[in-house]
Design an enzyme around this catalytic site. Structure first.
Site, PDB file in Angstrom:
ATOM      1  N   LYS A 116       8.531  -8.061  -9.267  1.00 43.77           N
ATOM      2  CA  LYS A 116       9.047  -8.224  -7.907  1.00 43.77           C
ATOM      3  C   LYS A 116      10.469  -8.767  -7.881  1.00 43.77           C
ATOM      4  O   LYS A 116      11.226  -8.500  -6.940  1.00 43.77           O
ATOM      5  CB  LYS A 116       8.115  -9.136  -7.095  1.00 43.77           C
ATOM      6  CG  LYS A 116       6.660  -8.647  -7.054  1.00 43.77           C
ATOM      7  CD  LYS A 116       6.538  -7.234  -6.495  1.00 43.77           C
ATOM      8  CE  LYS A 116       5.186  -6.629  -6.803  1.00 43.77           C
ATOM      9  NZ  LYS A 116       5.084  -5.213  -6.484  1.00 43.77           N
ATOM     10  N   LYS A 201      13.956 -17.809   1.099  1.00 47.42           N
ATOM     11  CA  LYS A 201      13.883 -18.462   2.404  1.00 47.42           C
ATOM     12  C   LYS A 201      12.673 -17.870   3.127  1.00 47.42           C
ATOM     13  O   LYS A 201      12.381 -16.681   3.012  1.00 47.42           O
ATOM     14  CB  LYS A 201      15.171 -18.140   3.181  1.00 47.42           C
ATOM     15  CG  LYS A 201      15.217 -18.693   4.571  1.00 47.42           C
ATOM     16  CD  LYS A 201      16.065 -19.947   4.642  1.00 47.42           C
ATOM     17  CE  LYS A 201      15.962 -20.608   6.004  1.00 47.42           C
ATOM     18  NZ  LYS A 201      15.824 -22.077   5.885  1.00 47.42           N
ATOM     19  N   LYS A 237      -4.894  -4.922   5.395  1.00 47.61           N
ATOM     20  CA  LYS A 237      -4.517  -4.261   6.643  1.00 47.61           C
ATOM     21  C   LYS A 237      -5.767  -3.758   7.344  1.00 47.61           C
ATOM     22  O   LYS A 237      -6.698  -3.281   6.696  1.00 47.61           O
ATOM     23  CB  LYS A 237      -3.595  -3.069   6.334  1.00 47.61           C
ATOM     24  CG  LYS A 237      -2.261  -3.502   5.745  1.00 47.61           C
ATOM     25  CD  LYS A 237      -1.478  -2.323   5.206  1.00 47.61           C
ATOM     26  CE  LYS A 237      -0.224  -2.817   4.494  1.00 47.61           C
ATOM     27  NZ  LYS A 237       0.349  -1.786   3.609  1.00 47.61           N
ATOM     28  N   GLU A 275       8.236  -1.700   1.714  1.00 48.36           N
ATOM     29  CA  GLU A 275       7.738  -2.661   2.702  1.00 48.36           C
ATOM     30  C   GLU A 275       8.838  -3.626   3.092  1.00 48.36           C
ATOM     31  O   GLU A 275       9.544  -4.146   2.226  1.00 48.36           O
ATOM     32  CB  GLU A 275       6.588  -3.486   2.115  1.00 48.36           C
ATOM     33  CG  GLU A 275       5.368  -2.690   1.709  1.00 48.36           C
ATOM     34  CD  GLU A 275       4.232  -3.594   1.230  1.00 48.36           C
ATOM     35  OE1 GLU A 275       3.101  -3.102   1.183  1.00 48.36           O
ATOM     36  OE2 GLU A 275       4.469  -4.779   0.904  1.00 48.36           O
ATOM     37  N   ASN A 290       5.820   0.030  -2.940  1.00 45.01           N
ATOM     38  CA  ASN A 290       4.552   0.527  -3.469  1.00 45.01           C
ATOM     39  C   ASN A 290       4.780   1.925  -4.014  1.00 45.01           C
ATOM     40  O   ASN A 290       5.159   2.833  -3.272  1.00 45.01           O
ATOM     41  CB  ASN A 290       3.487   0.550  -2.386  1.00 45.01           C
ATOM     42  CG  ASN A 290       3.187  -0.845  -1.879  1.00 45.01           C
ATOM     43  OD1 ASN A 290       3.168  -1.801  -2.653  1.00 45.01           O
ATOM     44  ND2 ASN A 290       2.994  -0.988  -0.594  1.00 45.01           N
ATOM     45  N   ARG A 292       3.011   4.457  -4.925  1.00 41.83           N
ATOM     46  CA  ARG A 292       1.788   5.275  -4.858  1.00 41.83           C
ATOM     47  C   ARG A 292       1.652   5.831  -3.442  1.00 41.83           C
ATOM     48  O   ARG A 292       2.394   5.433  -2.541  1.00 41.83           O
ATOM     49  CB  ARG A 292       0.572   4.373  -5.130  1.00 41.83           C
ATOM     50  CG  ARG A 292       0.486   3.245  -4.110  1.00 41.83           C
ATOM     51  CD  ARG A 292      -0.795   2.446  -4.171  1.00 41.83           C
ATOM     52  NE  ARG A 292      -0.906   1.556  -3.032  1.00 41.83           N
ATOM     53  CZ  ARG A 292      -0.410   0.331  -2.958  1.00 41.83           C
ATOM     54  NH1 ARG A 292       0.253  -0.181  -3.978  1.00 41.83           N
ATOM     55  NH2 ARG A 292      -0.560  -0.387  -1.860  1.00 41.83           N
ATOM     56  N   ARG A 336      -9.184   0.963  10.201  1.00 40.88           N
ATOM     57  CA  ARG A 336      -9.985   0.993   8.968  1.00 40.88           C
ATOM     58  C   ARG A 336     -11.399   0.519   9.284  1.00 40.88           C
ATOM     59  O   ARG A 336     -11.599  -0.625   9.708  1.00 40.88           O
ATOM     60  CB  ARG A 336      -9.372   0.083   7.903  1.00 40.88           C
ATOM     61  CG  ARG A 336      -8.019   0.550   7.437  1.00 40.88           C
ATOM     62  CD  ARG A 336      -7.625  -0.193   6.176  1.00 40.88           C
ATOM     63  NE  ARG A 336      -6.233   0.059   5.843  1.00 40.88           N
ATOM     64  CZ  ARG A 336      -5.657  -0.320   4.705  1.00 40.88           C
ATOM     65  NH1 ARG A 336      -6.375  -0.985   3.805  1.00 40.88           N
ATOM     66  NH2 ARG A 336      -4.399  -0.055   4.468  1.00 40.88           N
TER      67      ARG A 336
HETATM   68  C1  MV4 Z   1       7.275 -13.378   2.843  1.00 41.22           C
HETATM   69  C2  MV4 Z   1       6.914 -13.884   4.114  1.00 41.22           C
HETATM   70  C3  MV4 Z   1       7.850 -14.648   4.777  1.00 41.22           C
HETATM   71  N1  MV4 Z   1       9.061 -14.888   4.224  1.00 41.22           N
HETATM   72  N2  MV4 Z   1       8.497 -13.642   2.346  1.00 41.22           N
HETATM   73  C4  MV4 Z   1       3.012 -11.490   1.771  1.00 41.22           C
HETATM   74  C5  MV4 Z   1       2.600 -10.672   0.610  1.00 41.22           C
HETATM   75  C6  MV4 Z   1       3.822 -10.334  -0.135  1.00 41.22           C
HETATM   76  N3  MV4 Z   1       3.968  -8.911  -0.159  1.00 41.22           N
HETATM   77  C7  MV4 Z   1       4.953 -10.991   0.593  1.00 41.22           C
HETATM   78  N4  MV4 Z   1       4.406 -11.641   1.742  1.00 41.22           N
HETATM   79  C8  MV4 Z   1       5.186 -12.386   2.582  1.00 41.22           C
HETATM   80  N5  MV4 Z   1       6.437 -12.639   2.132  1.00 41.22           N
HETATM   81  C9  MV4 Z   1       9.352 -14.404   3.017  1.00 41.22           C
HETATM   82  N6  MV4 Z   1      10.556 -14.678   2.476  1.00 41.22           N
HETATM   83  C10 MV4 Z   1       5.641 -13.624   4.604  1.00 41.22           C
HETATM   84  C11 MV4 Z   1       4.769 -12.887   3.832  1.00 41.22           C
HETATM   85  C12 MV4 Z   1       3.457 -12.705   4.403  1.00 41.22           C
HETATM   86  C13 MV4 Z   1       2.987 -11.463   4.821  1.00 41.22           C
HETATM   87  C14 MV4 Z   1       3.753 -10.326   4.692  1.00 41.22           C
HETATM   88  C15 MV4 Z   1       3.285  -9.110   5.105  1.00 41.22           C
HETATM   89  C16 MV4 Z   1       2.041  -9.013   5.665  1.00 41.22           C
HETATM   90  C17 MV4 Z   1       1.248 -10.122   5.792  1.00 41.22           C
HETATM   91  C18 MV4 Z   1       1.705 -11.356   5.378  1.00 41.22           C
HETATM   92  C19 MV4 Z   1       0.895 -12.471   5.530  1.00 41.22           C
HETATM   93  C20 MV4 Z   1       1.356 -13.688   5.107  1.00 41.22           C
HETATM   94  C21 MV4 Z   1       2.614 -13.798   4.541  1.00 41.22           C
END
Ligand code: MV4
Length: 448
Positions: A116, A201, A237, A275, A290, A292, A336
């Site tokens: 990542k 942040k 989701k 994303e 992603n 895929r 879903r």
């Molecule tokens: C974040 C965020 C807020 N700020 N990064 C969740 C999984 C991973 N793919 C990254 N995620 C997040 N990253 C920053 N800098 C909030 C999330 C996050 C989230 C993102 C997408 C969908 C659902 C979520 C649920 C909690 C936190």
């Protein structure tokens, strides 16, 4: 050109791929575990090979058995679906070594997006907006503390090998930093055998909006608009839609252009998804790519009237992209339907489906592998159907979804249908006011 395709997956996605192959005149080989002997993918493919016992590790994830199945059936390509081996760069290399076409991107693209921190640096260099944070991984707890002060609290710690929320910590206060750092790196070590963390942040009240891209082997790469995926629970989701209720033409163009630049930077081939976090001021930040096909691909298909899986198979076989970029023509929503009890923490409810009726009519699509008398095995994902409704406007699509959910009958097990019926009547959902923390704030039962 691909003549015979082995599908290294199960459930609805295996069926989805078989359907595309039948329409393209491509022969199909299913692989199945002992728990999936009576599954529809096993039945509908031209040939089927048992690759092991129920546990995924010993069947759908067993590389030697999957490759052996392809060799004995003379399959010239393997479609990994989603999950299982779909983002395993080593598997891609092994396919190549056996002269089997992997239906997906290169091992290099998967590797670069799998780490990542590397993914973020790659995107940043390509001109994609990223969340301010550490440059690469944190070298120590001390360095992390200093950097967190510089960036300013609240911050997030993320595992470089993570994704989907594992090894991730929100840190609101410097008093909490040490504990968060230690627990996140420990969790990352246990889950991914890689304790490395990076810092960002915190973007608060964000939405999860993703851009579908697709590339061919001739250097062509386009985007196919966005999907709104903010209705999630514990990183799962539950509802996805395209277009997003908050994305306007200008934001769509900017997110699309950024995504094309990002995907081109890794010479991406096939369908992929970038994303983003989108904040309340409509700033967007790269989160993950992603590499895929995704569960929610049908909402893009329906909103644009295209077939992503057929296009995926054709580009894997060396064809030039036949799709074009254009704004969504329709509005499409996917619910879903999971074998889970939404009244008791969405706990899995495996068991036999004693009675089943699928909804129908114009603009109603079901992607599902279940049938009356089918027993849902406990070993796999709990998703049993995707109900996808499409109409001209978001309002009409919600009305259609309510109608379709009302027609759907699944007896013998609990499902997420009551949750979806509640959401389709929820004023926040109807207004499009959903962020990724929405389902943490509301208890859906208390509000019904
Ligand atoms: C974040 C965020 C807020 N700020 N990064 C969740 C999984 C991973 N793919 C990254 N995620 C997040 N990253 C920053 N800098 C909030 C999330 C996050 C989230 C993102 C997408 C969908 C659902 C979520 C649920 C909690 C936190």
């Amino acid at each position: 050109m691909i003549k015979k395709l082995l599908i290294a997956n199960r459930g609805e996605i295996a069926l989805r791929v078989i359907r595309a192959c039948k329409e393209l005149g491509i022969k199909t080989v299913a692989v199945y575990s002992e728990a999936d002997k009576y599954s529809l993918h096993t039945k509908f493919a031209d040939e089927a090979v048992c690759v092991g016992p129920a546990q995924s590790k010993l069947s759908y994830l067993k590389v030697t058995s999957i490759i052996a199945a392809a060799e004995i059936t003379n399959a010239d390509a393997i479609h990994p679906g989603y999950g299982f081996l779909s983002e395993n760069a080593q598997f891609v290399q092994i396919c190549e070594d056996h002269n089997i076409t992997f239906v997906g991107p290169s091992a290099n693209a998967i590797n670069r997006m799998g780490n990542k921190s590397v993914a973020k640096e790659t995107m940043k260099a390509a001109g994609v907006p990223v969340v301010p944070g550490s440059e690469g991984i944190l070298k120590s707890l001390e360095q992390g503390k200093v950097l967190a002060e510089e960036i300013g609290y609240p911050v997030m710690l993320k595992a470089v090998a993570g994704g989907g929320g594992k090894g991730m910590r929100f840190v609101y206060d410097k008093e909490d930093f040490e504990k968060a750092y230690l627990t996140a790196s420990n969790e990352a070590e246990v889950s991914f055998s890689n304790a490395d963390l990076y810092m960002e942040k915190l973007v608060d009240n964000a939405r999860h909006i993703e851009i579908q891209v697709i590339g061919d082997k001739h250097g062509n790469l386009i985007h196919l608009n966005e999907r709104e995926c903010s209705t999630q629970r514990r990183h799962q989701k539950l509802i996805e839609e395209s277009p997003s209720p908050i994305v306007n033409a200008d934001l769509r163009r900017r997110m699309g252009e950024a995504s094309v630049k990002g995907a081109k930077a890794v010479n991406y081939v096939g369908p992929g998804t970038i994303e983003y976090l989108v904040d309340t001021d409509l700033n967007f930040y790269f989160m993950e790519m992603n590499t895929r096909i995704q569960v929610e691909h049908p909402v893009t298909e329906e909103a644009m009237s295209i077939d992503l899986i057929k296009e995926q198979i054709l580009v894997a076989g060396g064809d030039k992209l036949s799709l074009k970029e254009y704004a969504p023509k329709y509005h499409s929503i996917e619910c879903r339907i999971n074998a889970e009890d939404p009244d008791h923490g969405f706990r899995p409810t495996p068991g036999m489906i004693t009675s089943l009726h699928f909804p129908g009519g114009r603009g109603v699509r079901i992607d599902s592998h279940i049938y009356q008398g089918y027993s849902i095995p406990q070993h796999y994902d709990s998703m049993i159907a995707k109900l996808i409704c499409t109409a001209d406007t978001r309002g009409e699509t919600i009305q259609k979804m309510k109608r379709a959910l009302g027609e759907m009958v699944v007896e013998g097990i609990k499902t997420t249908i009551p949750f979806h019926l509640w959401m389709m009547d929820n004023p926040d959902f109807i207004a499009g006011n959903i962020d990724t923390k929405y389902l943490e704030r509301v208890n859906w039962k208390d509000n019904s």
